[in-house]
Design an enzyme around this catalytic site. Structure first.
Site, PDB file in Angstrom:
ATOM      1  N   GLN A   1       2.164  -5.869   5.989  1.00 19.19           N
ATOM      2  CA  GLN A   1       2.331  -5.700   4.556  1.00 19.19           C
ATOM      3  C   GLN A   1       3.716  -6.207   4.137  1.00 19.19           C
ATOM      4  OE1 GLN A   1       1.314  -1.742   3.204  1.00 19.19           O
ATOM      5  NE2 GLN A   1      -0.585  -1.736   4.331  1.00 19.19           N
TER       6      GLN A   1
ATOM      7  N   TYR B   1      -7.118  -8.148  12.145  1.00 16.19           N
ATOM      8  CA  TYR B   1      -5.767  -7.934  12.647  1.00 16.19           C
ATOM      9  C   TYR B   1      -5.636  -8.473  14.073  1.00 16.19           C
ATOM     10  CZ  TYR B   1      -4.627  -4.945   8.663  1.00 16.19           C
ATOM     11  OH  TYR B   1      -4.383  -4.467   7.404  1.00 16.19           O
TER      12      TYR B   1
ATOM     13  N   GLU C   1      -6.539  -8.924   4.351  1.00 19.36           N
ATOM     14  CA  GLU C   1      -5.695  -8.137   5.275  1.00 19.36           C
ATOM     15  C   GLU C   1      -5.649  -8.870   6.610  1.00 19.36           C
ATOM     16  OE1 GLU C   1      -6.091  -3.916   5.820  1.00 19.36           O
ATOM     17  OE2 GLU C   1      -6.702  -3.596   3.726  1.00 19.36           O
TER      18      GLU C   1
ATOM     19  N   GLU D   1       0.841  -1.191   0.000  1.00 15.85           N
ATOM     20  CA  GLU D   1       0.000   0.000   0.000  1.00 15.85           C
ATOM     21  C   GLU D   1       0.881   1.247   0.000  1.00 15.85           C
ATOM     22  OE1 GLU D   1      -3.879   1.824   2.412  1.00 15.85           O
ATOM     23  OE2 GLU D   1      -2.826   0.058   3.190  1.00 15.85           O
TER      24      GLU D   1
ATOM     25  N   ASN E   1     -12.701  -0.834  -0.688  1.00 17.53           N
ATOM     26  CA  ASN E   1     -11.987  -1.479   0.411  1.00 17.53           C
ATOM     27  C   ASN E   1     -12.566  -0.994   1.732  1.00 17.53           C
ATOM     28  OD1 ASN E   1      -9.500  -2.603   1.954  1.00 17.53           O
ATOM     29  ND2 ASN E   1      -9.528  -0.434   2.495  1.00 17.53           N
ATOM     30  N   GLU E   2     -12.798  -1.926   2.642  1.00 15.11           N
ATOM     31  CA  GLU E   2     -13.317  -1.586   3.971  1.00 15.11           C
ATOM     32  C   GLU E   2     -14.418  -0.531   3.858  1.00 15.11           C
ATOM     33  OE1 GLU E   2     -10.301  -0.765   6.899  1.00 15.11           O
ATOM     34  OE2 GLU E   2      -9.436  -2.770   6.715  1.00 15.11           O
TER      35      GLU E   2
END
Length: 515
Positions: free
Chosen positions: A367, A261, A318, A46, A193-194
């Site tokens: 990432q 996460y 993610e 990203e 995204n999201e």
């Protein structure tokens, strides 16, 4: 009475014996499961901090050795990792990215402010052409995330035409003028995204309508049609999967993304440190993978109801550790140390995704370089491979392997305070090369373990592979210093018809079973 007492003593003795029994792993090689898609080992790059700029992209004029601007050392390390897929340009950044600003001469591209990550200048030096140069150098597939938040169906449709058109349309000619004659191969394309958060703070019902509108116009040549990904939920949420599975029938729709996460404390305002942490945060971090498994299973169960043919994938695009930022760094750059704990966390994620491989055909660690749970850390012309990198490399043989049922009997419990988890975790698969691979994790940082292994009713004759461990829970590989976490050769031979694998405390082991 005496007989009853003797019977009770015997029963207690049997129970104590069972509790004390050594762990045993049984692999049913004659019951193959789904293929573990190579893209479960996907990566994510990203426009965030030095994740791309400086970390990977230095520009063609840099004194750091590069190929068309991409660092040679980073590309070489990622190729060794067999990176199968890269997701770009975000993340949250994707819903503020306008693709036309990233094409043409780099000196003429507009400089914007990256309001999502750190408020720093974004000079658009890495755009569509540079990204595809990266994935082509890596031999990886391309996952492009479209801008739904501040973009439009027209903008996404024209981007796809620019990338994939074969004829003489204005956009195809523009691509050729910018140096690319043949179309780019777009393997995956996401619509936003999201969208529940940074992508627009939407309700799933509203997103469904926007997706249906956009998907109507996302057209490519048939042989270059990407798989289309809808922005799904996160963590324990299942509402997005429910609404999307019902509402997106009849339009191009191949997968739902899901994010999750790992925060040692579980609190965003104070996540926990990447180093110097107590054992309570070691176990809370590793045990979180049990929640990941629960989230995946609940969402796949919903998909099973609405898509019994299992055509729609659940992409966990993610995941990874998220700690408090490194002291002295820009908080918006998400800089953190990478330790042995992260290597075990990665391996435990792999085991979860393998176990759910029927639906989970992609995942993307967050990432690749210098950001969150990175594979690689760089500073100027220096580079270091993290413990997470080594975990990914150990598990490379599982890419496109066929999963096999594997069960640990008498698995010891690892417990700290009120938190507990299985002490050992295992995954097994038949590789594309025909070999039988076994991955093991000993989560206990204090106690080694010994595990006997059976394949069906027989014991393998030997095991050969690599072991990853270190002396401290927060052992790390730092720039300019001798690495503390590196793979070690491992070998074990059967004795008296029994193969026993010895796992040091806090270790990851991947072996090939032979005989």
């Amino acid at each position: 009475m005496k007989k009853q007492l003797l019977a009770l003593v015997a029963t207690l003795a049997v129970g104590a014996s069972a509790l004390a029994a050594d762990p045993k792993l049984v692999i049913n090689a004659d019951q193959p499961g789904p293929v573990i898609h190579r893209n479960i080992y996907g990566q994510f790059a990203e426009h965030l901090g030095t994740g791309i700029y400086e970390g990977m992209w230095v520009g063609p004029e840099s004194k750091i050795p590069n190929v068309r601007g991409w660092r040679k050392d980073v590309i070489g390390a990622l190729k060794d990792l067999k990176v199968p897929l890269v997701r770009w340009p975000g993340g949250c950044f994707a819903d503020e990215y306008h693709w036309r600003e990233g094409i043409g001469p780099r000196s003429k591209r507009p400089v914007k402010v990256n309001t999502t990550w750190g408020g720093v200048p974004e000079n658009n030096a890495v755009g569509t052409h540079e990204f595809f140069d990266l994935v082509e150098q890596l031999g990886a597939e391309a996952y492009v995330n479209g801008n739904l938040g501040t973009g439009s169906p027209q903008e996404m449709a024209e981007w796809l035409e620019y990338m994939t058109a074969e004829g003489n349309s204005t956009l195809a000619q523009m691509r050729r003028k910018n140096g690319r004659d043949k179309p780019f191969r777009v393997h995956y394309f996401a619509v936003g995204n999201e969208s529940w958060g940074c992508g627009g703070n939407m309700r799933p019902e509203y997103y469904v309508d926007l997706y249906r509108q956009a998907a109507t116009f996302l057209k490519t040549p048939e042989k270059n049609r990407p798989l289309f990904i809808a922005s799904g939920g996160h963590d324990a949420r299942t509402d997005w999967t429910e609404v999307l599975a019902k509402g997106l029938k009849g339009v191009p729709f191949d997968a739902i993304s899901h994010h999750g996460y790992t925060l040692p404390t579980g609190k965003w305002e104070k996540k926990g440190s990447a180093v110097g942490f107590p054992e309570a945060e070691w176990i809370s971090t590793l045990a979180h993978t049990q929640k990941i498994d629960e989230w995946v299973r609940k969402n796949t169960a919903i998909l099973d109801q609405h898509d019994p043919a299992k055509k729609v994938g659940l992409y966990f695009d993610e995941w990874g550790s998220w700690y408090d930022p490194e002291p002295g760094s820009n908080p918006g750059f998400l800089v953190q140390r990478n330790t042995l704990r992260d290597a075990l966390l990665a391996a435990l994620h792999f085991h979860v995704f393998h176990a759910n491989a029927e639906r989970v055909k992609m995942s993307n660690v967050a990432q690749m370089v210098n950001v969150l749970q990175a594979m690689i850390l760089t500073s100027k012309d220096q580079l270091v491979l993290t413990p997470t990198y080594h975990a990914f490399k150990l598990y490379a043989p599982f890419q496109d392997a066929t999963s096999l049922p594997a069960k640990i009997d008498h698995n010891p419990v690892y417990k700290v305070g009120a938190t507990e988890m299985p002490g050992l975790s295992a995954t097994a698969a038949r590789g594309k090369d025909g070999k039988l691979y076994l991955g093991l994790v000993n989560a206990n940082p204090n106690q080694p373990a010994a595990l006997t292994v059976q394949v069906g009713s027989a014991a393998p004759k030997s095991a050969r592979g690599q072991l990853l461990t270190a002396g401290a829970m927060d052992a790390q590989n730092e720039l300019g210093k001798a690495p503390q976490v590196v793979p070690q050769a491992y070998e074990a031979q059967a004795t008296d018809g029994q193969l026993t694998l010895k796992l040091p405390a806090k270790s990851v082991l991947v072996v090939t079973l032979e005989g």
